[in-house]
Write a protein that holds these residues in place. Sequence first.
Motif, PDB file in Angstrom:
ATOM      1  N   GLY A  45       6.346   3.255  -0.172  1.00 43.80           N
ATOM      2  CA  GLY A  45       6.908   4.582  -0.338  1.00 43.80           C
ATOM      3  C   GLY A  45       8.388   4.887  -0.348  1.00 43.80           C
ATOM      4  N   ALA A  46       8.803   6.064  -0.588  1.00 49.64           N
ATOM      5  CA  ALA A  46      10.203   6.412  -0.847  1.00 49.64           C
ATOM      6  C   ALA A  46      10.848   7.600  -0.149  1.00 49.64           C
ATOM      7  CB  ALA A  46      10.346   6.652  -2.297  1.00 49.64           C
ATOM      8  N   CYS A 102      11.995  -5.299  -7.247  1.00 48.30           N
ATOM      9  CA  CYS A 102      11.657  -4.617  -5.998  1.00 48.30           C
ATOM     10  C   CYS A 102      10.571  -5.421  -5.291  1.00 48.30           C
ATOM     11  CB  CYS A 102      11.139  -3.217  -6.358  1.00 48.30           C
ATOM     12  SG  CYS A 102      11.112  -2.060  -5.008  1.00 48.30           S
ATOM     13  N   VAL A 158      11.745  -0.309 -12.992  1.00 48.62           N
ATOM     14  CA  VAL A 158      11.558  -1.184 -11.837  1.00 48.62           C
ATOM     15  C   VAL A 158      10.307  -2.041 -11.996  1.00 48.62           C
ATOM     16  CG1 VAL A 158      11.190  -1.254  -9.329  1.00 48.62           C
ATOM     17  CG2 VAL A 158      12.524   0.591 -10.315  1.00 48.62           C
ATOM     18  N   GLN A 173       3.069   7.627  -3.492  1.00 47.08           N
ATOM     19  CA  GLN A 173       1.697   7.765  -4.011  1.00 47.08           C
ATOM     20  C   GLN A 173       0.776   6.669  -3.486  1.00 47.08           C
ATOM     21  OE1 GLN A 173       0.721  10.356  -6.020  1.00 47.08           O
ATOM     22  NE2 GLN A 173       2.764  11.151  -5.560  1.00 47.08           N
ATOM     23  N   THR A 231      11.111  -3.454   0.535  1.00 44.19           N
ATOM     24  CA  THR A 231      10.379  -2.615   1.489  1.00 44.19           C
ATOM     25  C   THR A 231       9.739  -3.511   2.544  1.00 44.19           C
ATOM     26  OG1 THR A 231       9.890  -0.890  -0.119  1.00 44.19           O
ATOM     27  CG2 THR A 231       8.408  -1.066   1.765  1.00 44.19           C
ATOM     28  N   MET A 274      10.894   9.471   2.958  1.00 41.50           N
ATOM     29  CA  MET A 274      10.296   9.640   1.633  1.00 41.50           C
ATOM     30  C   MET A 274       9.061  10.513   1.751  1.00 41.50           C
ATOM     31  SD  MET A 274       8.720   6.632  -0.738  1.00 41.50           S
ATOM     32  CE  MET A 274       7.973   6.944  -2.329  1.00 41.50           C
ATOM     33  N   CYS A 317       0.588   3.376  -3.903  1.00 45.09           N
ATOM     34  CA  CYS A 317       0.151   2.772  -5.169  1.00 45.09           C
ATOM     35  C   CYS A 317      -0.723   1.537  -5.012  1.00 45.09           C
ATOM     36  CB  CYS A 317       1.373   2.316  -5.963  1.00 45.09           C
ATOM     37  SG  CYS A 317       2.665   3.515  -6.106  1.00 45.09           S
ATOM     38  N   ALA A 339       0.808  -1.164   0.000  1.00 41.42           N
ATOM     39  CA  ALA A 339       0.000   0.000   0.000  1.00 41.42           C
ATOM     40  C   ALA A 339       0.830   1.196   0.000  1.00 41.42           C
ATOM     41  CB  ALA A 339      -0.843   0.008   1.225  1.00 41.42           C
ATOM     42  N   ALA A 366       4.038  -6.130  -4.947  1.00 45.67           N
ATOM     43  CA  ALA A 366       3.526  -5.397  -3.783  1.00 45.67           C
ATOM     44  C   ALA A 366       2.089  -5.819  -3.493  1.00 45.67           C
ATOM     45  CB  ALA A 366       3.608  -3.892  -4.053  1.00 45.67           C
ATOM     46  N   GLY A 370       8.028  -4.363  -9.470  1.00 49.43           N
ATOM     47  CA  GLY A 370       7.853  -4.696  -8.062  1.00 49.43           C
ATOM     48  C   GLY A 370       6.713  -5.677  -7.839  1.00 49.43           C
ATOM     49  N   SER A 389       7.972  -5.865  -1.804  1.00 48.04           N
ATOM     50  CA  SER A 389       7.390  -5.239  -0.628  1.00 48.04           C
ATOM     51  C   SER A 389       6.744  -6.317   0.236  1.00 48.04           C
ATOM     52  CB  SER A 389       6.335  -4.231  -1.098  1.00 48.04           C
ATOM     53  OG  SER A 389       5.752  -3.600   0.011  1.00 48.04           O
ATOM     54  N   CYS A 426      10.994   5.355  -6.546  1.00 49.02           N
ATOM     55  CA  CYS A 426      10.595   5.469  -5.149  1.00 49.02           C
ATOM     56  C   CYS A 426      11.770   5.832  -4.249  1.00 49.02           C
ATOM     57  CB  CYS A 426       9.964   4.159  -4.675  1.00 49.02           C
ATOM     58  SG  CYS A 426       8.548   3.693  -5.676  1.00 49.02           S
ATOM     59  N   TYR A 427      12.934   5.320  -4.556  1.00 43.45           N
ATOM     60  CA  TYR A 427      14.098   5.569  -3.705  1.00 43.45           C
ATOM     61  C   TYR A 427      14.740   6.924  -3.993  1.00 43.45           C
ATOM     62  CZ  TYR A 427      14.151   0.920  -1.617  1.00 43.45           C
ATOM     63  OH  TYR A 427      13.828  -0.201  -0.898  1.00 43.45           O
TER      64      TYR A 427
HETATM   65 FE1  CLF Z   1       4.230   3.253  -4.690  1.00 43.39          FE
HETATM   66 FE2  CLF Z   1       6.746   3.675  -4.333  1.00 43.39          FE
HETATM   67 FE3  CLF Z   1       4.977   4.519  -2.576  1.00 43.39          FE
HETATM   68 FE4  CLF Z   1       5.513   1.972  -2.842  1.00 43.39          FE
HETATM   69  S1  CLF Z   1       5.956   1.538  -4.989  1.00 43.39           S
HETATM   70  S2  CLF Z   1       5.215   5.242  -4.622  1.00 43.39           S
HETATM   71  S3  CLF Z   1       6.936   3.569  -2.201  1.00 43.39           S
HETATM   72  S4  CLF Z   1       3.510   2.842  -2.677  1.00 43.39           S
HETATM   73 FE5  CLF Z   1       7.216  -0.070  -3.625  1.00 43.39          FE
HETATM   74 FE6  CLF Z   1       6.687  -0.529  -6.079  1.00 43.39          FE
HETATM   75 FE7  CLF Z   1       9.113  -0.978  -5.153  1.00 43.39          FE
HETATM   76 FE8  CLF Z   1       8.232   1.475  -5.426  1.00 43.39          FE
HETATM   77  S5  CLF Z   1       7.303  -2.089  -4.616  1.00 43.39           S
HETATM   78  S6  CLF Z   1       8.549  -0.004  -7.074  1.00 43.39           S
HETATM   79  S7  CLF Z   1       9.313   0.666  -3.646  1.00 43.39           S
END
Ligand code: CLF
Length: 358
Positions: free
Chosen positions: A22-23, A145, A112, A297, A169, A293, A299, A19, A116, A114, A147, A45-46
Motif C-alpha cells: 500500500g501507499a 518496486c 512501475v 487496493q 515496501t 497511505m 493487490c 498483499a 510482490a 513490482g 515488496s 502507490c506512493y
Molecule cells: Fe497494491 Fe500499491 Fe497497495 Fe501494494 S502495490 S495498491 S501499496 S497492495 Fe506495492 Fe506493487 Fe510497488 Fe505498489 S509492489 S507497485 S508499492
Amino acid sequence: MSATPSETGPAPAGCTEAAGCGAPAGDGLAHLPERVREKVRDHPCYSERAHHHFARLHVAVAPGCNLRCNYCNRKYDCANESRPGVASEVLSPAEAVRKTLAVAAEIPQLSVVGIAGPGDALANPRRSLETFERIREAAPDLHLCLSTNGLALPEYVDRIVELGVEHVTVTVNAVDPAIGAQIHPAVVLERRRRRGEEGAALLIERQLHGVAALAERGVLVKVNSVAIPGINHRHLPAVAQAVRRRGAFLHNVMPLIADPAYGTYFGRIGQRGPTEAELLGLRAACGSAMPVMSHCQQCRADAVGLLGEDRGAEFSRERVAAAAVDAEQGRARRQAVRAELNAALRREEPEEATGGGA
Ligand code: CLF
Ligand code: SF4
C-alpha cells in the motif's frame, strides 16, 4: 499470506507484504525535494494523485517464502479471486520480461513494475533480482518496486541499490516480539527454523535494520502493517514511530482479510479484521509519525493496470507468449503519454502547496 512456511515450497498465495504493499496519503509533494518528487509523482502507490493516472504491473516470479504468517494461506487462487498477494501462475524471469513489454506496449500509463509475491521477493533472490536486472535492461524507463517481509533484506540492500530499485515496501506488523509471535509463529533463516518470540525478535531486528539501510542509501521505503484487532491494533502507532525513526517514507495500514473460506489460520479461528471506524482511527493515530497511505487496493501478486482495476486476464502466459510486441514503439508511446501526465501533475503541484488550507 500463508499457513506453512517453507523456503522452497510451492507458491504461497499471497504475500501480505505484497498483499498490501500500500501507499501514502494525499500527495503533499511540494514540500519534498525535487529528486524525491521525481520518484513519487508517477508512482501510483506512493502518490495518491498518481494512482488516478499511472498503472502498475506485478510480475509473480517469487513463489517461495521464509516466514509463516497467520493471515496467509499459500495457495494459488482462481483468477477471479481478488485479494492481497494471490497469483494465478508463477512466471520465470524471462516470462516476466516478456509480460512487462507486452503490458507496457498496451498500457502506456504503465510506470512501475513490482515484485510482490506470491511468496516473498527476497526469499527467491535469484529469480527476483534476475527479473529486475532484465527489466531494467529491456525497459529502463519503468520504476522497479519490491515488496518483502524483510527477513532476508539486510543481505540484499546493496544489490537492490545497484539495480536501481527506488521503492521498497517492508511489511512490519510489530516491533514487540511478544506481539509479533502471534502473527508470525515461525521464521526460517539460513536453513534454521525459529519459532515464537525468538523468531519474531529476529524478524523485527532484520526488518528495522533493512529499513534503515535502504533509507540511508536513498531508497524510498514504505512500510505495510496489517491491522489485527486484539493483537497488534493498539501497537501499530509504536510500529509507525519505530520505522519513521529508521527513515521510512510512508505507512500503509491495511485491514486484516480473514475470510474463513481462504483457509488461513486467522480465518479458521474466526479472527476478525478491523471495522472501518477502527481502521480510520488507527490510520489517524499512525499518521502522527508519517504520511499514511489510504488508497491501497491490497493487490494481487499478478495485478495489472491502474489501482482498483485488474487487467491480469488480458495478459495470461498464453496470451503474452502469442502476442506480437513492438517494444520500441511501445516505449515511444509510453514515454509520450507519461511525459504529458507528469507535466500536468507538475503544473498542479504549486496549487497543492498553497491550496491545502490552514
Ligand atoms: Fe497494491 Fe500499491 Fe497497495 Fe501494494 S502495490 S495498491 S501499496 S497492495 Fe506495492 Fe506493487 Fe510497488 Fe505498489 S509492489 S507497485 S508499492
Ligand atoms: Fe505469506 Fe510469506 Fe507473505 Fe507471510 S511473508 S504473507 S507467509 S507469502
